[in-house]
Structures are given as structure tokens and as C-alpha cells.
Design a protein around this motif. Sequence first.
Motif, PDB file in Angstrom:
ATOM      1  N   VAL A   1      -2.080  -9.290  -0.180  1.00 38.79           N
ATOM      2  CA  VAL A   1      -0.937  -8.577  -0.743  1.00 38.79           C
ATOM      3  C   VAL A   1      -0.236  -7.929   0.444  1.00 38.79           C
ATOM      4  N   ILE A   2       0.963  -8.393   0.737  1.00 38.27           N
ATOM      5  CA  ILE A   2       1.629  -8.054   1.993  1.00 38.27           C
ATOM      6  C   ILE A   2       2.790  -7.110   1.723  1.00 38.27           C
ATOM      7  N   TYR A   3       2.807  -5.988   2.434  1.00 38.09           N
ATOM      8  CA  TYR A   3       3.862  -4.997   2.254  1.00 38.09           C
ATOM      9  C   TYR A   3       4.645  -4.801   3.547  1.00 38.09           C
TER      10      TYR A   3
ATOM     11  N   LYS B   1     -11.590  -6.858  -5.871  1.00 34.71           N
ATOM     12  CA  LYS B   1     -12.262  -6.974  -4.571  1.00 34.71           C
ATOM     13  C   LYS B   1     -11.888  -8.265  -3.840  1.00 34.71           C
ATOM     14  N   ASN B   2     -11.217  -9.183  -4.556  1.00 36.15           N
ATOM     15  CA  ASN B   2     -10.784 -10.432  -3.924  1.00 36.15           C
ATOM     16  C   ASN B   2      -9.475 -10.276  -3.149  1.00 36.15           C
ATOM     17  N   PHE B   3      -8.864  -9.095  -3.259  1.00 37.63           N
ATOM     18  CA  PHE B   3      -7.578  -8.865  -2.604  1.00 37.63           C
ATOM     19  C   PHE B   3      -7.766  -8.187  -1.250  1.00 37.63           C
TER      20      PHE B   3
ATOM     21  N   LYS C   1      -1.653   3.454   1.248  1.00 37.81           N
ATOM     22  CA  LYS C   1      -2.929   2.998   1.814  1.00 37.81           C
ATOM     23  C   LYS C   1      -4.096   3.779   1.215  1.00 37.81           C
ATOM     24  N   GLU C   2      -3.911   5.073   1.087  1.00 32.77           N
ATOM     25  CA  GLU C   2      -4.967   5.934   0.538  1.00 32.77           C
ATOM     26  C   GLU C   2      -5.359   5.487  -0.872  1.00 32.77           C
TER      27      GLU C   2
ATOM     28  N   GLY D   1     -11.598   0.349  -3.005  1.00 31.93           N
ATOM     29  CA  GLY D   1     -12.540  -0.474  -2.262  1.00 31.93           C
ATOM     30  C   GLY D   1     -11.922  -1.728  -1.680  1.00 31.93           C
ATOM     31  N   VAL D   2     -10.600  -1.743  -1.581  1.00 35.79           N
ATOM     32  CA  VAL D   2      -9.885  -2.906  -1.042  1.00 35.79           C
ATOM     33  C   VAL D   2      -9.634  -2.696   0.449  1.00 35.79           C
TER      34      VAL D   2
END
Length: 346
Positions: free
Chosen positions: A208-210, A259-261, A283-284, A290-291
Motif C-alpha cells: 500500500v503505497i502513499y 498482516k499480508n499488507f 504511520k503510527e 502490526g503492519v
Amino acid sequence: MYTLDKSDYKSILLKFHLQIEQSPQLLEKASINIDVSKVKNIVYLGLGASGLAGDLLHDVLFDCLRVPMNVIGGYFLPGYCTENTLVIASSYSGETEETVAATKKAIESDAQVLIVTSGGEMRRLAEENNLSHILLPENFRSRHVLGLLFFPLYHFLGKNGFISRYQEDLSDLAKFVKKFSSRNDYPTFSGNILSRSLAYTIENKIPVIYSTAPYLRSVSRSWKDEIEQKAKALAIAGVIPEMNHNEIVGWEWNSDMIKNFIAIFLENKDVDSRILKRIEISKEIIKKRGVEVVEVYADGKSRLEKVFSLVLLGDWMSYYLALLYKKDPTEIKNVDYIRQKMSGTE
């Protein structure tokens, strides 16, 4: 592993700087007859790599453009197109069905039209209707020539007064890009190769790209597109601050699948302080689920260097990811299949 790269895409990446160097000559050879004094808005037509080039132009020039510019991908033209509109219609192959259809509507609207293509139906439209056009070299795939889709238009807009801050001499950018690419060339470069390390980090995850608006807005989309096209894997792209008003809630998803991300933040150290605060809060929130969160920073000094350092980093990363997944980075079977079905050739 490198036998998977049947079209030697790696050599294209290593020669990207040549696209920057060749662009002024392509513009000089172009047939252009635009009355810039009449232009009050710009509509850019394009999909795929051509569309990405338009989005990058819009974002890089966000605070420099003297007239409004909208990027549109599809069959249709907005109703506000008039003789005071400059329509830039970009299709590398010249056969992009949607762009061809929208270009025909632009011709009917009496808008001024500038076509960017290597041939095909778009070249025929340009020549038969005496339209301005920039002719690109043939025999590439469109995503191999992002620089040729971007930089001739950058120079066109700059030389014709559409940009308030125009850098005509891009020789330093070409040198920067050449050096940047050489540092991502495994195994020739002996140091740490960030793009290759990122590929191993992303492997078997859904990225997942930001990125951040306005200047890096389209870079996350670029990474998403490259991962999907080269590695044949799904990816998600978002933009800050927009994702703070919707997508951030999705990270509450109560499923072990989260958890797959992996979350990747494409950042610029000179970002506005309010945007920076939003990045850190985002981010927090994601880390609490848990990613894994990965931070990637733009390189270079100028805006063009920063934007293209991230674009090319994504290009190299997706190349190595394709090899990890044992995929030919150039092959796009599903895209070709849809084209065949739509054209009735199968």
C-alpha cells in the motif's frame, strides 16, 4: 534469473537519461502551429504511461502553470472544451482506443489539438487534419518511454510561456538520472542497492503505497502501475492528505489478512510541516495494527530530480520484484488480451 527479462528492460532503465537528452530535439523537429495567445485552459488526454506522463506534468508544475490543466483518461471530452482550449492528446502507440475517440471529439469541438505519438491512428489524424504533433521514436512499449512522453511536453509548455518557472537546460538532471540508475544496477554496482532491497522487502506482501500532494501525488500511482505491470501483482496507491479522510479508517480492518499488507511512504524531506505531521500520525496508526511501515525518501535537489528519483526507484524495484516472482517484466498478457477482444481480432 535475468533470462526472464526477454526484452532487456534493464538496458532501457539504464538509458533513461537519454530520453531527457533527446527531448529538445524531438520538440525542434515537431510540427506545431498552436496560437498560444488564445489558450485559456489545457486538457490532457491519455491512459497508461501516457496518462501518467500527464499526471506527472500536472503535479510537477502545480504552482507554475499559468492556465488550468486537467488530465483525462477515457473516451470523452469535458464540455468546457472550446477554441480557447489546448487539447494535448498522448498515445505512444497511436492506437489507444479511448484517446483516439476523445481526440476526434476534440477536433469537432474546434479546440487546438497537439498530438504526441509514434504513429498509428493518432498520426493519421494529425496529418489528415493538419494538427500539431510531436512524433516519437517507434518500436517501444509506451511504459518504456515515459521520459519521451513527459519531457518534450515540459519543454513545449516552458518555451511557450505556460510555465512561470521553466528550467530549459536539463543536462544536470540527465547526469543525475544516469548516476541514479547506475547505483541500482545489480550486480554491476557493488554497494547497497535500495531498489533491490525494497523488492525483497515487498516480496509476498500486498504493498500500500502513499505519496503526498501536490508534487509527489502521482508517484504512488506510478509505483502501483509498475508493480502490477512488471511483477503481475496487485498493489494499492493513496495520497496524503486525502487518505486521512477515508482510507485511514480501513486500517481498522479486523482480519488476520491485514498482516499480508506492507505500507510504503514515499516522502520528501522538504514537505510542508502540516503534511509531515499527517504522515507521522498515519504511520503510527498503521504500525499499531502490526503492519510493517517502510519509509522511502526522494533523492536530489531540484523538484524534477526528487520526483524522478522516486519514479525510477519504483521502476527498478518493480523490475527486481518481477524477477523474484519469475515474471517477464515486459510481458502484459491481460492488457494485450483485452485489446484483442475489443478490436475483434480474436
